[in-house]
Scaffold this active site. Structure first.
Site, mmCIF file in Angstrom:
data_model
loop_
_atom_site.group_PDB
_atom_site.id
_atom_site.type_symbol
_atom_site.label_atom_id
_atom_site.label_comp_id
_atom_site.label_asym_id
_atom_site.label_seq_id
_atom_site.Cartn_x
_atom_site.Cartn_y
_atom_site.Cartn_z
ATOM 1 N N TYR A 49 -17.530 -2.854 -9.119
ATOM 2 C CA TYR A 49 -17.757 -1.406 -9.153
ATOM 3 C C TYR A 49 -19.049 -1.041 -9.886
ATOM 4 C CZ TYR A 49 -13.221 -0.104 -7.112
ATOM 5 O OH TYR A 49 -12.159 0.103 -6.255
ATOM 6 N N ARG A 85 -12.747 2.425 7.085
ATOM 7 C CA ARG A 85 -12.719 3.589 6.180
ATOM 8 C C ARG A 85 -11.849 4.703 6.772
ATOM 9 N NH1 ARG A 85 -15.069 3.657 0.925
ATOM 10 N NH2 ARG A 85 -15.689 5.813 1.303
ATOM 11 N N THR A 91 -11.168 9.278 -0.124
ATOM 12 C CA THR A 91 -11.008 8.712 -1.474
ATOM 13 C C THR A 91 -9.864 9.376 -2.241
ATOM 14 O OG1 THR A 91 -13.377 8.240 -1.519
ATOM 15 C CG2 THR A 91 -12.237 8.287 -3.646
ATOM 16 N N ARG A 102 -4.113 5.973 2.697
ATOM 17 C CA ARG A 102 -4.018 6.806 1.491
ATOM 18 C C ARG A 102 -3.244 8.088 1.766
ATOM 19 N NH1 ARG A 102 -10.359 5.868 -0.148
ATOM 20 N NH2 ARG A 102 -10.105 4.044 -1.506
ATOM 21 N N HIS A 115 -9.024 -0.425 -1.307
ATOM 22 C CA HIS A 115 -10.488 -0.315 -1.296
ATOM 23 C C HIS A 115 -11.010 -0.786 0.054
ATOM 24 C CE1 HIS A 115 -14.729 -1.002 -2.378
ATOM 25 N NE2 HIS A 115 -14.605 -2.118 -1.690
ATOM 26 N N GLU A 126 -20.074 -7.314 -1.203
ATOM 27 C CA GLU A 126 -18.700 -7.471 -1.692
ATOM 28 C C GLU A 126 -18.066 -8.764 -1.169
ATOM 29 O OE1 GLU A 126 -18.082 -2.642 -2.172
ATOM 30 O OE2 GLU A 126 -16.887 -3.693 -0.667
HETATM 31 P P1 DAT Z 1 -13.855 4.839 -2.284
HETATM 32 O O1 DAT Z 1 -12.838 3.937 -2.941
HETATM 33 O O2 DAT Z 1 -13.198 5.789 -1.316
HETATM 34 O O3 DAT Z 1 -15.014 4.085 -1.679
HETATM 35 P P2 DAT Z 1 -15.666 5.488 -4.463
HETATM 36 O O4 DAT Z 1 -16.388 4.246 -4.113
HETATM 37 O O5 DAT Z 1 -16.447 6.754 -4.593
HETATM 38 O O6 DAT Z 1 -14.462 5.782 -3.431
HETATM 39 O O7 DAT Z 1 -14.881 5.283 -5.837
HETATM 40 C C1 DAT Z 1 -14.212 4.070 -6.101
HETATM 41 C C2 DAT Z 1 -12.871 4.387 -6.685
HETATM 42 O O8 DAT Z 1 -13.049 5.081 -7.914
HETATM 43 C C3 DAT Z 1 -11.989 5.309 -5.831
HETATM 44 O O9 DAT Z 1 -11.241 4.603 -4.867
HETATM 45 C C4 DAT Z 1 -11.118 5.937 -6.864
HETATM 46 C C5 DAT Z 1 -12.009 6.030 -8.083
HETATM 47 N N1 DAT Z 1 -12.623 7.365 -8.164
HETATM 48 C C6 DAT Z 1 -13.606 7.862 -7.391
HETATM 49 N N2 DAT Z 1 -13.910 9.113 -7.728
HETATM 50 C C7 DAT Z 1 -13.100 9.422 -8.756
HETATM 51 C C8 DAT Z 1 -12.915 10.582 -9.559
HETATM 52 N N3 DAT Z 1 -13.643 11.696 -9.366
HETATM 53 N N4 DAT Z 1 -11.966 10.533 -10.529
HETATM 54 C C9 DAT Z 1 -11.232 9.433 -10.728
HETATM 55 N N5 DAT Z 1 -11.344 8.299 -10.003
HETATM 56 C C10 DAT Z 1 -12.273 8.301 -9.041
HETATM 57 MG MG MG Z 2 -16.454 2.945 -2.571
#
Ligand code: DAT
Ligand code: MG
Length: 148
Positions: A49, A85, A91, A102, A115, A126
């Protein structure tokens, strides 16, 4: 053929959603190219991450990912990154459509079950991180029934 990295997060494992989630990708017609059941440590989760390291939720996110075993997978197929996706959903599960993983199985953003890579380039990174020996190369005999 395009590949994506999919991970069933610790809540998905604990809640017994592994079979259901694998089944959705499998029934769609995508093929598995990597699969392992693994608990990752903090540095590994932080690396996965790393793009989110400045976010206020980063620490909580890392804690969540290292809280139990995960199912790490590589799935393969035409447009699998984008379609994967869509199968996963938005998300925030509050905004994920019913019928998505989800949308069907999660309520809060910090427990969103799964994920999936967001682009072909991030999928490549990844997959290299999680499967350093590379995915399994094989060809499904069903391909002629799935692709024209
Ligand atoms: P995704 O998993 O849909 O690719 P992301 O890469 O933006 O989303 O974020 C990774 C993860 O982090 C996501 O699955 C959940 C967490 N996350 C993202 N935005 C968040 C937020 N605003 N508050 C809390 N957790 C969050
Ligand atoms: Mg992501």
């Amino acid at each position: 053929m395009e590949q994506t990295f999919i991970m069933i997060k610790p809540d998905g494992v604990q809640r017994g959603l592994v079979g259901e989630i694998i089944s959705r990708f499998e029934k769609k017609g995508f093929t598995l190219a990597g699969l392992k059941f693994i608990t990752v440590d903090r540095p590994f989760a932080e690396k996965h991450y790393e793009d989110l390291s400045a976010k206020p939720f980063f620490n909580g996110l890392v804690e969540y990912i290292i809280s139990g075993p995960v199912v790490a997978m590589v799935w393969q197929g035409k447009n699998v990154v984008t379609t994967g996706r869509k199968i996963i959903g938005a998300t925030n599960p509050a905004e994920s459509a019913p019928g998505t993983i989800r949308g069907d199985f999660a309520i809060e953003i910090g427990r969103n079950v799964i994920h999936g890579s967001d682009a072909v380039e991030s999928a490549r990174k990844e997959i290299a991180l999680w499967f350093p020996d590379g995915p399994v190369s094989w060809r499904s005999s069903l391909n002629p029934w799935i692709y024209e």
